[in-house]
Structures are given as C-alpha cells and as structure tokens.
Enzyme design. Structure first.
Site, PDB file in Angstrom:
ATOM      1  CG  ASP A   1      14.025  62.119  16.473  1.00  0.00           C
ATOM      2  OD1 ASP A   1      13.471  62.058  17.406  1.00  0.00           O
ATOM      3  OD2 ASP A   1      13.630  61.737  15.468  1.00  0.00           O
TER       4      ASP A   1
ATOM      5  CG  ASP B   1      18.323  68.316  21.502  1.00  0.00           C
ATOM      6  OD1 ASP B   1      19.628  68.878  20.916  1.00  0.00           O
ATOM      7  OD2 ASP B   1      17.677  69.210  22.165  1.00  0.00           O
TER       8      ASP B   1
ATOM      9  CG  ASP C   1      20.138  61.194  16.238  1.00  0.00           C
ATOM     10  OD1 ASP C   1      20.028  60.096  16.880  1.00  0.00           O
ATOM     11  OD2 ASP C   1      19.911  61.546  15.187  1.00  0.00           O
TER      12      ASP C   1
ATOM     13  CG  LEU D   1      -2.339  30.822  25.573  1.00  0.00           C
ATOM     14  CD1 LEU D   1      -2.452  32.515  25.396  1.00  0.00           C
ATOM     15  CD2 LEU D   1      -2.527  30.491  27.070  1.00  0.00           C
TER      16      LEU D   1
ATOM     17  CD  GLU E   1      -1.744  40.018  29.526  1.00  0.00           C
ATOM     18  OE1 GLU E   1      -1.082  39.603  28.740  1.00  0.00           O
ATOM     19  OE2 GLU E   1      -1.470  39.282  31.061  1.00  0.00           O
TER      20      GLU E   1
ATOM     21  CE  LYS F   1      -3.322  33.782  20.929  1.00  0.00           C
ATOM     22  NZ  LYS F   1      -2.525  34.168  19.858  1.00  0.00           N
TER      23      LYS F   1
ATOM     24  CG  ASP G   1      -0.903  37.672  14.762  1.00  0.00           C
ATOM     25  OD1 ASP G   1      -0.201  36.814  14.848  1.00  0.00           O
ATOM     26  OD2 ASP G   1      -1.411  37.705  13.640  1.00  0.00           O
TER      27      ASP G   1
ATOM     28  NE  ARG H   1       5.342  28.343  22.136  1.00  0.00           N
ATOM     29  CZ  ARG H   1       4.896  27.529  21.462  1.00  0.00           C
ATOM     30  NH1 ARG H   1       5.014  27.499  20.099  1.00  0.00           N
ATOM     31  NH2 ARG H   1       4.164  26.470  21.839  1.00  0.00           N
TER      32      ARG H   1
ATOM     33  CD  GLU I   1       3.555  37.293  20.642  1.00  0.00           C
ATOM     34  OE1 GLU I   1       3.748  36.642  21.746  1.00  0.00           O
ATOM     35  OE2 GLU I   1       2.914  36.610  19.489  1.00  0.00           O
TER      36      GLU I   1
ATOM     37  CE1 TYR J   1       3.267  47.513  23.832  1.00  0.00           C
ATOM     38  CE2 TYR J   1       3.736  46.613  21.519  1.00  0.00           C
ATOM     39  CZ  TYR J   1       3.387  47.443  22.470  1.00  0.00           C
ATOM     40  OH  TYR J   1       2.911  48.801  21.804  1.00  0.00           O
TER      41      TYR J   1
ATOM     42  CE  LYS K   1      -1.461  35.816  30.074  1.00  0.00           C
ATOM     43  NZ  LYS K   1      -0.495  36.852  29.747  1.00  0.00           N
TER      44      LYS K   1
ATOM     45  CE  LYS L   1      -5.686  32.374  17.824  1.00  0.00           C
ATOM     46  NZ  LYS L   1      -5.398  31.410  17.135  1.00  0.00           N
TER      47      LYS L   1
ATOM     48  CB  CYS M   1      -2.636  50.851 -20.287  1.00  0.00           C
ATOM     49  SG  CYS M   1      -3.552  51.900 -18.938  1.00  0.00           S
TER      50      CYS M   1
ATOM     51  CB  CYS N   1      -4.787  55.028 -21.799  1.00  0.00           C
ATOM     52  SG  CYS N   1      -3.144  54.760 -21.772  1.00  0.00           S
TER      53      CYS N   1
ATOM     54  CB  CYS O   1       0.327  52.643 -18.417  1.00  0.00           C
ATOM     55  SG  CYS O   1      -0.305  53.520 -19.542  1.00  0.00           S
TER      56      CYS O   1
ATOM     57  CB  CYS P   1      -2.435  56.883 -18.689  1.00  0.00           C
ATOM     58  SG  CYS P   1      -3.323  55.590 -18.053  1.00  0.00           S
TER      59      CYS P   1
HETATM   60  S1  IVH Z   1       0.405  34.093  27.565  1.00  0.00           S
HETATM   61  C1  IVH Z   1       1.450  29.991  28.929  1.00  0.00           C
HETATM   62  N1  IVH Z   1      -0.257  36.594  26.935  1.00  0.00           N
HETATM   63  O1  IVH Z   1      -0.142  33.973  21.860  1.00  0.00           O
HETATM   64  C2  IVH Z   1       0.708  31.277  28.485  1.00  0.00           C
HETATM   65  N2  IVH Z   1       0.414  35.138  25.184  1.00  0.00           N
HETATM   66  O2  IVH Z   1      -1.335  31.343  21.459  1.00  0.00           O
HETATM   67  C3  IVH Z   1       1.588  31.707  27.446  1.00  0.00           C
HETATM   68  N3  IVH Z   1       0.369  35.976  22.759  1.00  0.00           N
HETATM   69  O3  IVH Z   1       2.741  31.539  22.364  1.00  0.00           O
HETATM   70  C4  IVH Z   1       1.253  33.033  26.567  1.00  0.00           C
HETATM   71  N4  IVH Z   1       0.037  37.959  23.204  1.00  0.00           N
HETATM   72  O4  IVH Z   1       3.084  34.215  21.405  1.00  0.00           O
HETATM   73  C5  IVH Z   1       0.224  35.346  26.354  1.00  0.00           C
HETATM   74  N5  IVH Z   1      -0.789  38.545  26.155  1.00  0.00           N
HETATM   75  C6  IVH Z   1      -0.340  37.578  25.995  1.00  0.00           C
HETATM   76  C7  IVH Z   1      -0.275  37.110  24.519  1.00  0.00           C
HETATM   77  C8  IVH Z   1       0.398  35.822  24.178  1.00  0.00           C
HETATM   78  C9  IVH Z   1       0.340  37.110  22.595  1.00  0.00           C
HETATM   79  C10 IVH Z   1       0.891  34.719  22.128  1.00  0.00           C
HETATM   80  C11 IVH Z   1       2.182  34.026  22.538  1.00  0.00           C
HETATM   81  C12 IVH Z   1       1.669  32.548  22.801  1.00  0.00           C
HETATM   82  C13 IVH Z   1       0.315  32.583  21.729  1.00  0.00           C
HETATM   83  C14 IVH Z   1      -0.576  31.428  22.500  1.00  0.00           C
END
Ligand code: IVH
Length: 682
Positions: free
Chosen positions: A37, A39, A41, A87, A117, A119, A121, A146, A188, A238, A304, A328, A423, A426, A441, A446
């Site tokens: 770090d 180096d 910096d 989706l 892939e 998903k 969050d 979005r 994301e 990502y 996909k 999901k 508390c 105690c 407390c 305690c």
């Molecule tokens: S593809 C048209 N790939 O999930 C396809 N979405 O429920 C659009 N998300 O709005 C999304 N990981 O925010 C895709 N590997 C991934 C994802 C991903 C997370 C989210 C994304 C999307 C939402 C749909």
C-alpha cells in the site's frame, strides 16, 4: 515554458498514470496486488504532485480524479440507450424447467446453451465509455442508475470513486478484443459484506443509525451528493453486460464476459457455461450452500441464453427478456411473532434489545431471536411485544426485525417495551448518555461484560483461542475460575477436567490453544483488551506507533492523538482505560503470563523528540518513506504541510511549493545530510 520540458513532464505524468492504473487493476479488479500500500501511495503522491505543479495536464481519466469536484445539488435524469430491463423469476426447479420448455418452443431448438451467473444483490448501473485521444482509447464518460428502466440518474462522479471501475480502456485492448471506443458496460454495484459490517460498526461507534443490508448501504453510497463519501464506502462494480449501440457485440454472451474481463472490468469469476438445464440446475444447487461463504450477498442465479442471435429471436415480454431468467433462492426473510423483548449485555456494557420470536425457518435455519439494535430502532419500527414482524437474515449478519406487519391477518401486539433502568445481569445502573444511541450498564464488574470480554479475547480475529466457546466460558466465569482474560493463562488441566463435557483430549487442546496465543503479535493483545472504541485497525496503528504496550499505557492524550485515525474520543477512552487500577493490574498479569508486549520494533529515540519535519523534493539516498521512518524512529514527527509549527523542512531535488512556504514563514530548511546529522547518523 520550453515545450521540450513540457513534453517531458507530460510523458512522466502519462507513465505514472499507466503504472497506477496497472496496479489499481491488480488490486481492485484482480484482488492480486503486486505493490505494498505504501508503495502504491507513493506513486499516487508523485502523480498528485506533478499534476498540482502542472494543472494543465490533469485529465478526467487520471487516477487522481476518482474523487474530484464538489458535492452536487442533485442528480440529472438521463435516458438509457436501450431499456434496462428486469428479469422474470423462477422459485423452483419446476418453474425453471417450464422456462426452458418455452425457450425450446419459441426457438424451435433443443440444443440451447446457457450461461449461469450469480445474481449479485446490489444496484444495477450502466457505464458509458466514449472515444478519447483521437478515438484511440475508451474513456469512462457517464454512470447512470437503472431508475425506472428507461430513465436513470447521472451519478458519474460517484461511480468514478468506485475503484474497480476502469476510467479508461487502452486502444490496444479495444483492438485486440474487436471493441469500438464507444460502448456501454452494465453491471451491479455492490458493497462487500466485510465493508458493510465494518461501516456499520463505525457508524455504531459514532452513534449513527446502521444500514439494514449491504444493498441499501450501496444504494445510499451511490446516491450521496458528495463523491468523497462514496469513496469511503468501499464499493465494487461487477460487469455482466456489454452493449455496443444498444446491442450485443458478440455471437455469445460468454464472449462479452471475456471481453469485459480483458478490458479491465471486474467480472464475477463464478460464471459458467451450461450445456443444458441439468447443468444449470447443478450450478444452482452447488451455489446455494456456497453462497454463505462469499464476501458479498447474492439472492439467486441468473441464467442467460448464450447465443445472442437466439436472444434476439426470443425477444422480450413487457419488462423482461425471454432469453434470461433469475432463479431466486428461498427468501431469507420470514414473518413471525415477537414473544418477548429482552436485553443482552455486551462486553462494553452495551445493552442490545433482542426480540424473542416464535421459531421460524428462514433459508433453512430456524430463527428464534433477532436484534432490534437500540431504543431508537424500536421506536422507528414501532414494535410491541405480540406483534407480527418480518425478520431478515443476511450472510453472516445476525437476523434482524425489519418491519411490523400491520394487517388483519397479523393482529398487533399491545405490550410496549421499556428499557430497563437496571442491568438484567448484575442489577447495575443503566444509562443512555446524551447524544448516544445506546444504553450501557455502568458497573465495571458486571459478569456479562466479563463473559463477553473473554469471548471477544478468544475469538478468531483476536487471540484465536479455538475451543473457548460460549459454553466453556460460561462455566469458567460461573465457577470463578476466570475473573479476567489473564486468568486464562493460569488454567490447569485439572481446572478444565472438572468441567462438564471436558475430556482429557479437549482439555489439552484448549490449553495448547491458550499457550499458542502467547505468540500472537502486540496488536492482537491491544485489540483483545477490549478498550472501548479500539477496533482491529486502531489496535494496529497503536501497536505500530508505540511499539510496546508499556509505551501505549503511559501515553498522554496528546501523544495518542498523533496516532493515525485516533481522535479525541478514542484517545480519551484509551487514556481512561489505563488510568483504572484494575486494568493496570490486568496488564501486569498478562505480562507475567508471557504475552507479546512489544511489536514490530519501531523503537523511537529521543534525539528529535517533539520536533516536526516536513519532507519535500527527492532525497538522493533515501525514499520519502524511509526518511519518514528514520525521523519517527528518532522521536520526531513528519507532517504533510508546512506551518509555523514546523521545525525543519528537509528539501531534496526539485523541491516545490513547500520550500517556498518554508522560506516565507522563516522555517529552517535543511538537506539530507543535515537531517542524518540531527538523527545522529550523519
Ligand atoms: S442481467 C436484461 N445478470 O438483477 C437482463 N442481472 O432482477 C438484465 N442482477 O436489474 C440483468 N446480477 O440489477 C443480470 N449477473 C447478473 C445479475 C443481474 C444481479 C440484478 C440486476 C437486475 C436484476 C434483475
């Protein structure tokens, strides 16, 4: 200015930027840094200095410009080049197979390949890149949320502050991958769980309200008006989509992912091509348990169709593509009833209200308790005993109550909870200090504090004493065998053999673990003492600064304040801790027990005691870091800017504005040799 030198500087600046970009990519995208770090910096400082001296050379894609500009007033709305869709979801194997059948029917084919892939969050984001440098490179131009799918908000300045977002993609890379300089990467933005937990911890220490989950925290960080706040939040981007003129560029989606990776984007490495739905299903099942170990939260798997022409044929329904689906995982939230609210006492004496729940299965785990954080949170939720509530369980975060159900099916409870004045463990007095969110407390003895202090001391990131869990600690404290952490080191095998469920072998294991912990470095010991506000990082800074527990113990508040990231509150807490005779006794016991009391020796001399130095320019024989260390080791301090308090400015070749400032203020300017003489090495 003669153009020849100007050109030389420009080349120097560009070389530095290339170097920094390379190392940023290794660090933030590949998680595989080559430089320390310090180096890194240093490279950044060099670039900053050059740019400060030649403001005309600053470009928006410079690594120094990730956090630039002033906080904005609001966000501008921007239409998307092509809609950002959501989706459709599948919640079972059956629904997944039904989707596959539809794909087969509509395409008239059965040999369809898929890409699986994770998903992530977080929140989806479109990053636009535009040609620059005569079209030879692609430069990050705009980041758009979005929004409603057709129109998003321009959050460019904040996205820039996300270190894994490439600010430029070199022409050579574009060419090699067959990419134009104008494209869009969609993906994301997430906050890794570790960053999330650290942030919430810091917020708690600062008396601020905590974020409910990493997604909210990430969304908050992207939508703050001041990019320097985004930068502090440690976000990640990502990429999972590559668009050129609103369309896929390659014959296969998998090629897009590879191209994005090659272009320097972070692409989640866990994607996989699946030849058929069986393989997709295996992938889904494989990740269900594995997701718990990830450093970020996922809520499912995105599947996909790999062939992008086929994608085009399949098209869209309303708001979602037919060629993709989100599987999901079972929701990690559930609805249940609050049977009681009780408070738990932590090692700092903090009282945490906990909801005792009618058992409910959430994501395969039976949840019976959930945290309510503090009094304000109970107020905010408006939760009463008897209420039906939604409970959420995140990665390894403790389950929490997120909302009260307010419908006929779930009648409201009627018993309000009041924070106890004493508390529960105690009977000591409970206080909520002015301006703080927590009740505490105040009894130093305690037993709950003791138990929690020992559990903290033994835990993995601290003294790492495996086998010293809750059950054992309870017995040790209940029987009075352990009255403080130092007593652990006096335990004998007989002591342990007298406890429940303790055989010869496990007793020996615990003793071995305790013995081994003596070797752990000073910062762990400091962290383990459980001084309020002293977390892992602060403990490291303290160890490095003081080099020994004795020095830390004797440090006056003023010196504590010199330590990195130590402010008045932390300094006061440390100072008070060591003023307490009981704690000083504990330190002596730990010393006798043979724990590590000295650190990576940064033994300070006293030659330069109290003297403040500023370094500028390039020294002939020492790097800036080395010089700083030497001065600090001799008891001096190195500041970053020149003021009236500065005792010496050490000037090397090409010294800049700091030298002017020193002359202006009449501060003594010395060279490298004189500096060494002062230290006593001349
Ligand atoms: S593809 C048209 N790939 O999930 C396809 N979405 O429920 C659009 N998300 O709005 C999304 N990981 O925010 C895709 N590997 C991934 C994802 C991903 C997370 C989210 C994304 C999307 C939402 C749909």
């Amino acid at each position: 200015m003669p153009t020849a030198t100007a050109k030389g500087v420009q080349r120097q600046v560009e070389e530095l930027r290339d170097k920094i970009r390379y190392h940023e990519h290794r660090y933030y995208v590949l998680d595989d840094p080559e430089l320390s770090d310090a180096d890194f910096d240093r490279l950044m400082q060099q670039l900053k200095k050059l740019e400060a001296e030649h403001p005309g050379l600053v470009t928006p894609d410079s690594p120094t410009q990730r956090v630039g500009g002033k906080p904005r007033e609001g966000f501008v709305k921007v239409p998307h080049s092509s809609p950002m869709l959501s989706l459709d979801n599948a919640y079972s194997e059956e629904e997944l197979r039904a989707w596959e059948r539809r794909v087969h029917e509509l395409s008239g084919r059965t040999d369809v390949e898929y890409v699986c892939e994770l998903k992530l969050d977080g929140l989806s984001m479109a990053l636009r890149y535009a040609p620059e440098d005569g079209g030879r490179e692609a430069r990050f131009a705009q980041g758009v949320t979005r929004g409603d799918g057709s129109v998003g908000e321009d959050v460019t300045a904040n996205v820039r502050a996300v270190r894994s977002v490439p600010l430029a993609v070199p022409g050579a890379t574009l060419k090699a991958k067959g990419l134009p300089a104008s494209f869009e990467a969609r993906g994301e933005i997430i906050m890794p769980t570790r960053s999330f937990e650290r942030m919430n911890q810091e917020r708690e220490q600062q008396g601020l309200s905590k974020f409910a989950n990493p997604r909210n925290a990430a969304a908050g960080a992207v939508r703050v008006l001041d990019p320097s706040i985004t930068a502090q939040r440690r976000l990640d981007f990502y990429a999972y989509f590559l668009l050129v003129n609103g369309r896929a560029r390659f014959a296969r989606h998998s090629e897009s992912l590879e191209a994005l990776h090659a272009a320097g984007f972070k692409v989640n490495r866990n994607w996989r091509v699946a030849a058929d739905i069986e393989e997709v299903w295996r992938y889904i099942r494989e990740w269900e348990p594995k997701r718990e170990k990830l450093d970020y939260e996922i809520d499912g798997v995105v599947i996909k169709v790999n062939d992008t022409r086929l994608q085009g044929e399949l098209g869209f329904t309303g708001k979602a593509p037919r060629w993709a689906i989100a599987y999901k995982y079972a929701a990690r939230a559930g609805i249940t009833q609050v049977e009681d609210i009780q408070v738990q006492v932590g090692r700092t004496g903090k009282l945490t209200p906990v909801a005792w729940l009618k058992p409910v299965s959430i994501g395969g785990t039976t949840v019976t308790r959930a945290t309510l954080h503090n009094e304000d949170e109970i107020e905010r939720l408006g939760v009463k005993i008897g209420d039906w509530v939604t409970v959420e369980r995140g990665g390894d975060v403790i389950p929490k109550v997120v909302k009260v159900e307010e419908d006929k099916a779930h009648p409201r409870g009627d018993k309000r909870f009041r924070f106890p004045a004493h508390c529960p463990v105690c009977g000591g007095l409970v206080v909520r200090a002015e301006g703080e969110a927590d009740h505490r407390c105040v009894n130093a003895n305690c037993p709950a504090k003791l138990r929690e202090t020992i559990l903290h001391f033994a835990s993995r990131g601290v003294m790492n004493i495996d086998g010293l869990g809750e059950a054992l600690v309870n017995q040790l404290t209940d029987r009075g065998l352990v009255k403080n952490v130092a007593d652990l080191y006096a335990l004998t095998k007989d002591d342990l053999l007298n406890l429940e469920r303790m055989g010869d072998k496990s007793a020996q294991n615990v003793l071995d673990e305790i013995a081994a912990s003596r070797k752990l470095p000073l910062e762990r010991v400091i962290y383990g003492m459980g001084i309020r506000f002293v977390g892992e990082r602060t403990a490291e800074f303290l160890a490095e600064h003081f080099g020994s527990l004795d020095a830390l113990m004797q440090a006056p508040v003023e010196e504590l304040l010199e330590v990195n990231e130590v402010g008045p509150r932390i300094a006061a807490s440390i100072h008070e801790y060591f003023r307490e005779p009981r704690n000083r006794e504990l330190v002596e016991k730990l010393r006798r027990a043979g724990l590590t009391f000295t650190g990576k020796k940064r033994q300070r001399g006293t030659q330069l005691q109290g003297k403040i130095f500023v370094l500028t320019g390039t020294l002939a024989n020492h790097t800036r870091d080395a010089a700083k260390r030497m001065i600090e080791d001799a008891g001096g301090r190195v500041a970053s800017s020149v003021s009236k308090k500065t005792d010496y400015v050490v000037a090397g070749a090409d010294a800049g504005s700091k030298l002017d400032k020193a002359r202006e203020l009449g501060v003594k300017v010395i060279g490298e040799r004189e500096m060494l003489e002062l230290i006593g090495q001349g």
